[in-house]
Design a protein around this motif. Structure first.
Motif, PDB file in Angstrom:
ATOM      1  N   ASP A 145      -8.917  15.441  29.968  1.00 40.62           N
ATOM      2  CA  ASP A 145      -7.652  15.998  30.441  1.00 40.62           C
ATOM      3  C   ASP A 145      -7.612  16.059  31.962  1.00 40.62           C
ATOM      4  OD1 ASP A 145      -5.088  17.545  29.792  1.00 40.62           O
ATOM      5  OD2 ASP A 145      -6.152  18.980  31.060  1.00 40.62           O
ATOM      6  N   ALA A 146      -8.721  16.441  32.592  1.00 40.51           N
ATOM      7  CA  ALA A 146      -8.769  16.546  34.053  1.00 40.51           C
ATOM      8  C   ALA A 146      -8.552  15.189  34.710  1.00 40.51           C
ATOM      9  CB  ALA A 146     -10.107  17.148  34.489  1.00 40.51           C
ATOM     10  N   VAL A 147      -9.218  14.169  34.176  1.00 40.27           N
ATOM     11  CA  VAL A 147      -9.056  12.826  34.736  1.00 40.27           C
ATOM     12  C   VAL A 147      -7.632  12.322  34.527  1.00 40.27           C
ATOM     13  CG1 VAL A 147      -9.802  10.428  34.534  1.00 40.27           C
ATOM     14  CG2 VAL A 147     -11.502  12.257  34.468  1.00 40.27           C
ATOM     15  N   GLN A 148      -7.086  12.531  33.357  1.00 38.40           N
ATOM     16  CA  GLN A 148      -5.725  12.087  33.066  1.00 38.40           C
ATOM     17  C   GLN A 148      -4.718  12.745  34.007  1.00 38.40           C
ATOM     18  OE1 GLN A 148      -5.679  13.181  28.896  1.00 38.40           O
ATOM     19  NE2 GLN A 148      -5.874  11.047  28.241  1.00 38.40           N
ATOM     20  N   SER A 164      -1.078  12.552  38.677  1.00 36.48           N
ATOM     21  CA  SER A 164      -0.541  13.196  39.875  1.00 36.48           C
ATOM     22  C   SER A 164      -0.850  12.409  41.138  1.00 36.48           C
ATOM     23  CB  SER A 164      -1.085  14.621  40.004  1.00 36.48           C
ATOM     24  OG  SER A 164      -2.493  14.609  40.208  1.00 36.48           O
ATOM     25  N   ARG A 165      -2.018  11.772  41.192  1.00 30.51           N
ATOM     26  CA  ARG A 165      -2.429  11.066  42.417  1.00 30.51           C
ATOM     27  C   ARG A 165      -1.848   9.669  42.509  1.00 30.51           C
ATOM     28  NH1 ARG A 165      -2.936   8.566  45.983  1.00 30.51           N
ATOM     29  NH2 ARG A 165      -4.586   8.342  47.548  1.00 30.51           N
ATOM     30  N   TYR A 166      -1.840   8.916  41.427  1.00 33.11           N
ATOM     31  CA  TYR A 166      -1.402   7.520  41.470  1.00 33.11           C
ATOM     32  C   TYR A 166      -0.165   7.228  40.628  1.00 33.11           C
ATOM     33  CZ  TYR A 166      -6.294   6.909  43.018  1.00 33.11           C
ATOM     34  OH  TYR A 166      -7.495   7.003  43.661  1.00 33.11           O
ATOM     35  N   GLY A 167       0.264   8.195  39.815  1.00 30.70           N
ATOM     36  CA  GLY A 167       1.376   7.936  38.906  1.00 30.70           C
ATOM     37  C   GLY A 167       0.976   7.059  37.737  1.00 30.70           C
ATOM     38  N   ALA A 207      -1.948   0.965  39.141  1.00 33.66           N
ATOM     39  CA  ALA A 207      -0.520   1.259  39.315  1.00 33.66           C
ATOM     40  C   ALA A 207       0.328  -0.005  39.347  1.00 33.66           C
ATOM     41  CB  ALA A 207      -0.305   2.062  40.593  1.00 33.66           C
ATOM     42  N   ALA A 208      -0.311  -1.158  39.490  1.00 33.32           N
ATOM     43  CA  ALA A 208       0.432  -2.416  39.485  1.00 33.32           C
ATOM     44  C   ALA A 208       0.866  -2.757  38.061  1.00 33.32           C
ATOM     45  CB  ALA A 208      -0.426  -3.542  40.059  1.00 33.32           C
ATOM     46  N   PRO A 209       2.095  -3.211  37.870  1.00 33.78           N
ATOM     47  CA  PRO A 209       2.553  -3.577  36.512  1.00 33.78           C
ATOM     48  C   PRO A 209       1.625  -4.617  35.876  1.00 33.78           C
ATOM     49  CG  PRO A 209       4.408  -3.520  38.035  1.00 33.78           C
ATOM     50  CD  PRO A 209       3.167  -3.373  38.872  1.00 33.78           C
ATOM     51  N   GLY A 210       1.184  -4.349  34.658  1.00 35.34           N
ATOM     52  CA  GLY A 210       0.329  -5.287  33.934  1.00 35.34           C
ATOM     53  C   GLY A 210      -1.140  -5.193  34.262  1.00 35.34           C
ATOM     54  N   ALA A 236     -13.928  19.885  40.350  1.00 37.90           N
ATOM     55  CA  ALA A 236     -13.442  19.147  41.512  1.00 37.90           C
ATOM     56  C   ALA A 236     -12.017  18.645  41.307  1.00 37.90           C
ATOM     57  CB  ALA A 236     -14.374  17.979  41.814  1.00 37.90           C
ATOM     58  N   LEU A 237     -11.757  18.074  40.152  1.00 39.22           N
ATOM     59  CA  LEU A 237     -10.464  17.433  39.903  1.00 39.22           C
ATOM     60  C   LEU A 237      -9.336  18.437  39.676  1.00 39.22           C
ATOM     61  CD1 LEU A 237     -11.642  14.535  37.568  1.00 39.22           C
ATOM     62  CD2 LEU A 237     -10.919  14.335  39.961  1.00 39.22           C
ATOM     63  N   THR A 238      -9.662  19.600  39.119  1.00 34.93           N
ATOM     64  CA  THR A 238      -8.618  20.566  38.774  1.00 34.93           C
ATOM     65  C   THR A 238      -8.487  21.693  39.791  1.00 34.93           C
ATOM     66  OG1 THR A 238     -10.122  21.907  37.416  1.00 34.93           O
ATOM     67  CG2 THR A 238      -8.937  20.117  36.315  1.00 34.93           C
TER      68      THR A 238
END
Length: 411
Positions: free
Chosen positions: A97-100, A105-108, A243-246, A303-305
């Motif tokens: 969950d933290a990574v997701q 939030s960071r990269y969309g 984040a790039a399509p595909g 760290a992530l949360t």
């Protein structure tokens, strides 16, 4: 005595020769592998320190800044619980969950549970990922100069490596048009790293879109190293290949907490992207990997949360150090370029006629400043040197002053 010349002969003859000579056989890979230059520099550093020399070590990229207090407290508390010393085998739901949440939030980027895997640092990930993607004789494309594991990893599987030059006139980006079609058709994997080590180059989304198109055209798997996206000094924040399509159709990326959160010693990294590649990697690893420790999991979740002040502080600190170091070197007669990202700077060797190895060793002996020769990052790195921004601004200015004095002897 070196018997490596025999290794080119028939393998049965090789083993018979070593048997009758009473010599233990060593693999061709180990026999052909040289020592890492960092070990040689460290050995000389220890010798000089013993003689009282003041060393300014700008070689290894180990952060000198501490982890966030809340992360250290979480690990300290967890270390007192016996249950956290057992095998973990799989990622706990809280870590997934933290990574997701962080990736969204960071990269969309949306990451599903079957699109991620925790590993013992990106270097370890690169050591093993090619076993899931390549067979002996397969071809892997990587840039030069580049971090050594990008080519050593494939070589460990028996794969072949094609080195495509990363040139300053192309902002050190891969030029896909320069890769011969016969190479692209044969390639199984292409390795990409932006922001890059050692170059500090940054890729934009247009580059990643070209990368995806190239990979789809030639049916090539992409492995992207995204260790330094939080350390972009100028312009837009660092992005993600995913984040790039595909992108998730063709590849994965490694993302690490080592440099962003100053957790290098805990060795926490993630492989994320294509479910097919992650699935194959998980299956392979199930035969030798029992998972990160619970302490690693807790550090990563914290760290992530938790508050992200440490990430912002790191980015600002390295930006200031880069600015101070470059300004000081220029003030001492070395017109260096401004490296746009990472915790490193990448400069041309300032003395004509010196190889990067010669320059680095000579600089250490005469000034006590340690940097890394570009040749250690492949043939394309010759003529360049890398400095790590892992000292405070005062020490960086001192290093620049020493280097200036060194260069004046050549002017």
């Amino acid at each position: 005595m070196n018997y490596n010349f025999i290794i080119r002969d028939n393998p049965w003859k090789i083993r018979f020769f070593f048997c009758i000579m009473g010599i233990m056989y060593i693999s061709k890979l180990a026999s052909d592998t040289g020592a890492n230059i960092l070990q040689e520099l460290e050995k000389r550093r220890v010798e000089l320190v013993a003689k009282g020399v003041d060393i300014i070590n700008l070689s290894v990229g180990t952060p000198d800044r501490p982890p966030a207090e809340h992360v250290m407290q979480a690990v300290q508390k967890a270390a007192g619980e016996p249950k956290n010393y057992k095998y973990t085998l799989i990622e706990p739901p809280a870590l997934i969950d933290a990574v997701q949440r962080w990736y969204k939030s960071r990269y969309g980027v949306d990451i599903s549970a079957d699109e991620m895997l925790s590993i013992y640092g990106t270097q370890e990930g690169f050591t093993h990922i090619f076993h899931a993607l390549c067979d002996p004789g397969d071809l892997v494309i990587t840039g030069t100069p580049a971090y050594p594991i990008f080519s050593f990893g494939p070589l460990m599987t028996g794969a072949r490596v094609y080195y495509t030059p990363l040139l300053p006139e192309n902002k050190f980006l891969i030029d896909f048009d320069s890769i011969p079609q016969e190479i692209a058709r044969k390639a199984r994997v292409i390795v990409v790293c932006y922001p890059s080590n050692p170059l500090g180059a940054v890729a934009d989304m247009a580059f990643y879109e070209r990368l995806v198109a190239f990979a789809k055209k030639y049916d090539i798997a992409v492995i992207h190293d995204n260790a330094y996206s939080e350390l972009v000094h100028d312009g837009e924040p660092g992005g993600s290949f995913l984040a790039a399509p595909g992108a998730k159709d063709v590849g994965i990326e490694f993302n690490s907490l080592s440099k962003s959160y100053n957790l290098t010693g805990l060795r926490i990294s993630f492989a994320l992207g294509s479910a097919r590649i992650i699935g194959a990697f998980k299956k392979l690893r199930s035969n030798f990997d029992y998972g990160l420790s619970s302490l690693d999991h807790i550090a990563a979740i914290s760290a992530l949360t938790g508050p992200q002040d440490v990430v912002e502080g790191n980015r600002e600190a390295y930006r200031q150090r880069r600015d101070v170091f470059c300004a000081a070197l220029r003030g001492n007669g070395w017109e260096v370029p401004m490296t746009p990202a990472s915790m490193f700077t990448w400069f041309p060797v300032p003395v004509k006629g010196l190889t990067s190895d010669h320059f680095c060793i000579d600089l250490l002996e005469k000034t006590g400043v340690i940097c890394v020769p570009g040749s250690s990052f492949g043939e394309g790195g010759e003529g360049w040197v890398r400095f790590a921004l892992t000292q405070d601004k005062t020490r960086l200015e001192e290093a620049a002053a020493r280097i200036g004095g060194y260069l004046r002897h050549y002017s």
